[in-house]
Design a protein around this motif. Structure first.
Motif, short mmCIF file in Angstrom:
data_model
loop_
_atom_site.label_atom_id
_atom_site.label_comp_id
_atom_site.label_asym_id
_atom_site.label_seq_id
_atom_site.Cartn_x
_atom_site.Cartn_y
_atom_site.Cartn_z
N SER A 9 0.81 -0.99 -0.09
CA SER A 9 0.32 0.02 0.26
C SER A 9 1.05 0.75 0.09
O SER A 9 0.45 2.34 0.80
CB SER A 9 -1.10 0.18 1.23
OG SER A 9 -2.28 -1.11 1.22
N TRP A 10 2.33 1.18 -0.45
CA TRP A 10 2.81 2.40 -0.31
C TRP A 10 3.32 2.60 -1.87
O TRP A 10 3.90 1.70 -2.36
CB TRP A 10 4.08 2.07 0.57
CG TRP A 10 3.19 2.31 1.68
CD1 TRP A 10 3.35 1.52 2.82
CD2 TRP A 10 3.05 3.82 3.03
NE1 TRP A 10 2.88 1.50 3.90
CE2 TRP A 10 2.07 2.91 4.28
CE3 TRP A 10 3.04 4.30 3.37
CZ2 TRP A 10 1.67 3.46 5.72
CZ3 TRP A 10 1.93 5.75 4.09
CH2 TRP A 10 2.16 4.83 4.93
N VAL A 11 3.77 3.72 -2.25
CA VAL A 11 5.03 3.62 -3.60
C VAL A 11 5.86 2.87 -3.99
O VAL A 11 5.98 2.39 -4.51
CB VAL A 11 4.35 5.00 -4.25
CG1 VAL A 11 5.50 5.38 -4.85
CG2 VAL A 11 3.11 5.86 -3.71
N MET A 14 4.95 -1.07 -3.87
CA MET A 14 4.27 -1.11 -4.98
C MET A 14 5.40 -1.24 -5.67
O MET A 14 5.42 -2.36 -6.88
CB MET A 14 3.60 -0.56 -5.03
CG MET A 14 2.47 -0.91 -6.12
SD MET A 14 1.72 -1.98 -6.80
CE MET A 14 0.48 -2.45 -5.34
N ALA A 37 -5.04 -3.69 -5.12
CA ALA A 37 -4.27 -2.95 -4.60
C ALA A 37 -4.54 -2.01 -4.70
O ALA A 37 -6.05 -1.92 -4.97
CB ALA A 37 -3.15 -2.77 -5.41
N TRP A 40 -5.33 4.48 -6.01
CA TRP A 40 -4.46 5.22 -6.71
C TRP A 40 -3.63 4.21 -7.24
O TRP A 40 -1.99 4.95 -7.07
CB TRP A 40 -3.40 5.61 -5.22
CG TRP A 40 -2.54 4.68 -4.21
CD1 TRP A 40 -3.31 4.62 -2.62
CD2 TRP A 40 -1.94 4.58 -4.21
NE1 TRP A 40 -2.63 3.71 -2.02
CE2 TRP A 40 -1.39 4.09 -3.00
CE3 TRP A 40 -0.89 4.74 -5.02
CZ2 TRP A 40 0.32 3.02 -2.68
CZ3 TRP A 40 1.00 3.87 -4.56
CH2 TRP A 40 0.64 3.59 -3.34
N CYS A 41 -3.05 2.94 -6.73
CA CYS A 41 -1.76 2.05 -7.56
C CYS A 41 -1.68 1.95 -9.18
O CYS A 41 -0.70 1.27 -9.66
CB CYS A 41 -1.65 0.81 -6.45
SG CYS A 41 -1.38 0.61 -5.08
N ARG A 42 -3.35 1.75 -9.09
CA ARG A 42 -3.53 1.32 -10.90
C ARG A 42 -2.64 2.33 -11.55
O ARG A 42 -1.76 1.79 -12.79
CB ARG A 42 -5.52 1.91 -11.02
CG ARG A 42 -5.69 0.95 -10.18
CD ARG A 42 -7.27 1.41 -10.75
NE ARG A 42 -7.83 0.74 -11.69
CZ ARG A 42 -8.30 -0.12 -12.56
NH1 ARG A 42 -8.49 -1.00 -11.12
NH2 ARG A 42 -8.33 -0.91 -13.55
N LEU A 44 0.91 3.07 -11.28
CA LEU A 44 1.91 2.31 -10.75
C LEU A 44 1.71 1.03 -12.35
O LEU A 44 2.80 0.41 -12.78
CB LEU A 44 2.84 2.09 -10.27
CG LEU A 44 2.64 3.72 -9.68
CD1 LEU A 44 3.06 3.16 -7.84
CD2 LEU A 44 3.75 4.49 -9.63
N LEU A 45 1.13 0.14 -11.10
CA LEU A 45 0.71 -0.74 -11.83
C LEU A 45 0.32 -0.89 -13.53
O LEU A 45 0.17 -1.67 -14.42
CB LEU A 45 -0.88 -2.01 -11.37
CG LEU A 45 -0.54 -1.63 -10.48
CD1 LEU A 45 -1.43 -2.26 -9.57
CD2 LEU A 45 0.40 -3.08 -10.33
#
Length: 348
Positions: A9-11, A14, A37, A40-42, A44-45
């Motif tokens: 859950s952290w940048v 991740m 996740a 907000w992670c989307r 990056l993913l």
């Protein structure tokens, strides 16, 4: 083969988890890897080619919410996952794969997760000193990986994929003239001033980069870093200020990633964006004070780490001037200029 990963859950975490996805894909080229996740992670993913789909985790970071996790697990049963890999060490993070009835559920023991995980690993922290090693070890059979030296080399470091048009669009959105070379500053840090290089050092460096080297400076971070960015910008001369743009709190995470991809180099505190810059293969100078690079260093051959103390130091506000830690105050801008020169980005 279908794999569900319960992501962090952290940048920074991740970003480091991409090494697991790359390792899985190298072993199983036809594997479908989905990552659950926070929303907000989307961004990056979406820039990780190995990830098939990002599944939103709607529950807050601290919420146990067993009933909701049970419903999420049940909703995943028709996905027919062969394996789940749980990266967080919390009890609650292992609940969804259990309720989803995924046959193989892999992870470190963490908070006594016997039963929830059936491919459980017992962590010897000295055997796996780096977080990335702990993630990557879960891609292999537990009987073959007993310590970090058993992991096949080289570890596949994070590597984000950014399209040139995405960079152009982000630059146009913020009216950035990319004909003038860019240095990025990631001047924020999750735990406040005690992990930040002082704003007056950043300002001294920016003044020199702009006035003497012909660069422009972009300041990245979240909304809570905006004030620190303004402190840097307002410390510049009027002429230099024209070539310094404070983007902290103004960009989405995706826009920040795209703009960091346009930088010739990045100067950064120990932060999540440091790991983003490393995954974009940007020359970077990482500035450490009380936190240590021994566990989560920037994973890049183009990174210079500057730290003037050794060991771990408890982060406390008021350890130095304006809440800055004395070990970061002691890192003079001249050291950063010298590090940039070693990175061979056009400095004399």
């Amino acid at each position: 083969m279908k794999i569900l990963v319960i992501g962090p859950s952290w940048v920074g975490d991740m970003m480091m988890s991409q090494s697991l996805y790359r390792t899985l894909k190298a072993q199983y080229p036809h594997a479908q890897i989905d990552v659950m996740a926070p929303q907000w992670c989307r961004p990056l993913l979406a820039k990780m080619p190995e990830v098939n789909a990002a599944i939103p985790m709607p529950l807050g970071h601290g919420a146990l919410a067993i009933g909701e996790r049970r419903q999420l697990g049940i909703s995943l049963r028709n996905h027919n996952y062969d394996q789940a890999i749980v990266l967080p060490n919390s009890f609650k993070s292992a609940l969804i794969p259990f309720f989803a009835k995924i046959a193989k559920r892999t992870g470190w023991r963490g908070e006594m997760r016997y039963g929830l995980l059936n491919d459980i690993r017992t962590l010897d922290k000295t055997a796996f000193p780096l977080m990335v090693q702990r993630y990557v070890a879960l891609a292999y059979d537990k009987h073959t990986i007993h310590n970090a030296t058993d992991i096949p080399e080289p570890i596949l470091w994070p590597k984000l994929a950014v399209k040139q048009q995405e960079v152009i669009d982000a630059a146009n959105t913020f009216n950035i003239d990319t004909s003038r070379p860019i240095i990025g500053f990631c001047a924020g840090a999750e735990f406040g001033p005690a992990k930040r290089w002082p704003h007056y050092h950043y300002a001294t460096l920016a003044e020199q980069l702009i006035s003497e080297k012909g660069y422009q400076v972009l300041l990245f971070g979240s909304q809570k870093d905006h004030e620190a960015g303004e402190d840097i910008k307002q410390s510049l001369t009027d002429t230099a200020r024209e070539h310094c743009i404070n983007l902290a709190g103004k960009t989405s995470l995706e826009q920040a990633v795209n703009l960091i991809a346009s930088c010739q180099a990045v100067i950064t505190n120990d932060s999540g964006l440091m790991h983003v810059a490393a995954a974009l293969d940007k020359p970077l100078v990482a500035l450490y004070g009380p936190s240590s690079p021994d566990f989560t260093p920037p994973l890049s051959n183009k990174a210079e780490v500057i730290r003037l103390i050794s060991g771990y130091h408890k982060v406390r506000k008021g350890d130095g001037e304006s809440g800055y830690h004395q070990s970061l105050i002691d890192i003079q801008p001249k050291l950063v200029i010298e590090a940039l020169a070693r990175l061979q980005i056009g400095f004399d």
